[in-house]
Design an enzyme around this catalytic site. Structure first.
Site, short mmCIF file in Angstrom:
data_model
loop_
_atom_site.label_atom_id
_atom_site.label_comp_id
_atom_site.label_asym_id
_atom_site.label_seq_id
_atom_site.Cartn_x
_atom_site.Cartn_y
_atom_site.Cartn_z
N ARG A 1 -28.76 -16.47 40.86
CA ARG A 1 -27.70 -15.93 41.71
C ARG A 1 -28.22 -15.52 43.09
O ARG A 1 -27.50 -15.64 44.09
CB ARG A 1 -27.03 -14.73 41.03
CG ARG A 1 -25.75 -14.25 41.73
CD ARG A 1 -25.19 -12.98 41.13
NE ARG A 1 -23.87 -12.65 41.67
CZ ARG A 1 -23.39 -11.41 41.74
NH1 ARG A 1 -24.11 -10.39 41.31
NH2 ARG A 1 -22.19 -11.20 42.24
N SER B 1 -18.97 -13.04 46.18
CA SER B 1 -19.52 -13.47 44.90
C SER B 1 -18.94 -12.52 43.86
O SER B 1 -19.18 -11.30 43.92
CB SER B 1 -21.05 -13.40 44.90
OG SER B 1 -21.57 -13.82 43.65
N SER B 2 -18.17 -13.04 42.94
CA SER B 2 -17.43 -12.20 42.00
C SER B 2 -18.37 -11.46 41.05
O SER B 2 -19.55 -11.83 40.88
CB SER B 2 -16.44 -13.04 41.18
OG SER B 2 -15.53 -13.69 42.02
N GLN B 3 -17.84 -10.43 40.40
CA GLN B 3 -18.62 -9.68 39.42
C GLN B 3 -19.01 -10.60 38.27
O GLN B 3 -18.18 -11.31 37.71
CB GLN B 3 -17.78 -8.51 38.89
CG GLN B 3 -18.52 -7.62 37.92
CD GLN B 3 -17.66 -6.46 37.45
OE1 GLN B 3 -16.46 -6.40 37.74
NE2 GLN B 3 -18.26 -5.54 36.72
#
Length: 388
Positions: free
Chosen positions: A33, A65-67
């Site tokens: 990530r 950037s989503s959880q």
């Protein structure tokens, strides 16, 4: 450094809190990530938190950037298998597209779309850095889909959608599945939809919160930035004039007890409010000691929020008595708190239904008048929603 230990810790943390399939866990372990967040400390990249990467001129977040927790949930809802062709609406950093490509394997293909050229360019750079070669990043309005690669086995929107775009449904192949953060009167749920005769039926529903889709397919939902530092935003089903809500939150609240010492609270309350009161709102941001969100009611200069175990309030106040309480701030806050408490009691009397209990059917055009559920008309589809 590839930060493999940090990925392992992130996945272990997620698996302690939710069910994650082995295939999705393997993708999270394999895809770095931090390479998709080059301006972020790599240690922070592996926290279970959303990371905003772009804002508009008003300070509203428009790309992120989503959880990881909700990403894992939606990937399991989607059920990508080796060889699948996948369409993603909302490229973001490219991280989710890389996870999709890992799940689809060497025989699969992923198309990731975004309306902003700089977002697509950035996603492309990040994907290249991570070695994710089976992703095609496309700059276009995702509401039109991408017919050049259709049909797709899976379609996923990683941006909040108000309506289901006809192109997405048309470009899904037989047996296809669509997962999208769908708006229910200002509140979002991630819905996995499959064809069921003349309509689309939800096979799973989970609560979520995503930035809204922009462009020609944007809905009427509104996000009001109450405060930038620390961030505090108010989500509304549609734009309407409000008073000094931030000032109201700085006043001492009028408190209305909801129930006994064991009164439960969950995301289902948010769904209930959205389906039963047009004054429903969602306050999101730095609430009390950390990031969170709280459903409530807002009207003019007044806002009412829930306080107690599982509920957040803007200044982190605990209720003065046992159990859950509605706290009203500003002129008229006491009356608003009484209404909010009444809704929560009605939700409790219905058996504390949660988002997962929602039954959602989506009909092209109008829905049959069978009298079942709340009818939520959209631009291209009509939703019929009820707690099963």
């Amino acid at each position: 450094m590839d930060f493999a230990e940090q990925r392992q810790a992130m996945v272990a943390h997620l698996r302690e809190r939710q069910d994650i399939s082995d295939s999705v866990a393997a993708a999270l372990l394999a895809v770095p990530r931090h390479l998709f967040l080059p301006g972020v400390d790599p240690e922070d990249a592996y926290r279970d938190e959303p990371i905003v990467t772009k804002r508009d001129d008003a300070g509203r977040p428009i790309s992120s950037s989503s959880q990881p927790a909700i990403m894992a949930t939606m990937l399991d809802q989607l059920g990508v298998e080796p060889g699948h062709r996948v369409l993603e609406i909302g490229a973001g950093t490219g991280y989710n597209a890389a996870l999709l490509a890992h799940l689809a394997g060497p025989a699969g293909h992923v198309v990731s779309m975004d309306i902003d050229e700089d977002v697509v360019a950035g996603a492309g750079r990040h994907l290249a850095a991570a070695g994710a070669t089976r992703v095609e990043a496309v700059c276009a309005d995702g509401a039109q889909g991408y017919a050049e690669r259709a049909p797709y086995d899976r379609v996923i929107a990683t941006v909040g959608v108000w309506d289901l775009a006809p192109a997405w449904l048309e470009q899904l192949g037989a047996g296809g599945r669509l997962v999208a953060p769908l708006d229910l009167r200002g509140v979002q749920v991630s819905v996995a939809l499959e064809r069921a005769g003349d309509h689309w039926a939800a096979r799973s529903v989970v609560p979520c919160g995503f930035m809204r889709m922009r462009g020609a397919f944007a809905g009427p939902e509104a996000v009001v930035v109450l405060r930038r530092d620390p961030e505090l935003m108010l989500g509304l089903p549609e734009w309407r004039e409000l008073g000094d809500v931030l000032g109201a939150l700085d006043t001492e609240p009028a408190e209305v007890p909801v129930g006994g010492g064991e009164a439960p609270y969950g995301p289902g309350v948010t769904m209930w409010l959205a389906l039963h009161d047009t004054r429903c709102c969602l306050l999101t941001g730095r609430l009390g000691q950390g990031f969170g969100m709280s459903a409530g009611l807002v009207d003019g200069d007044a806002i009412a929020l829930l306080a107690g175990e599982g509920a957040h309030v803007a200044r982190g106040r605990a209720p003065t008595g046992p159990g859950l309480a509605a706290q009203g701030h500003g002129p008229g806050g006491a009356a608003l708190a009484a209404d909010l408490a009444g809704h929560v009691r009605a939700w409790a009397a219905a058996g504390h239904p949660e988002a997962g209990d929602l039954r959602i059917r989506a009909y092209p055009g109008s829905a049959p008048g069978d009298g079942r559920g709340t009818v939520v008309p959209k631009r291209h589809t009509t939703l019929v929603v009820d707690f099963g």
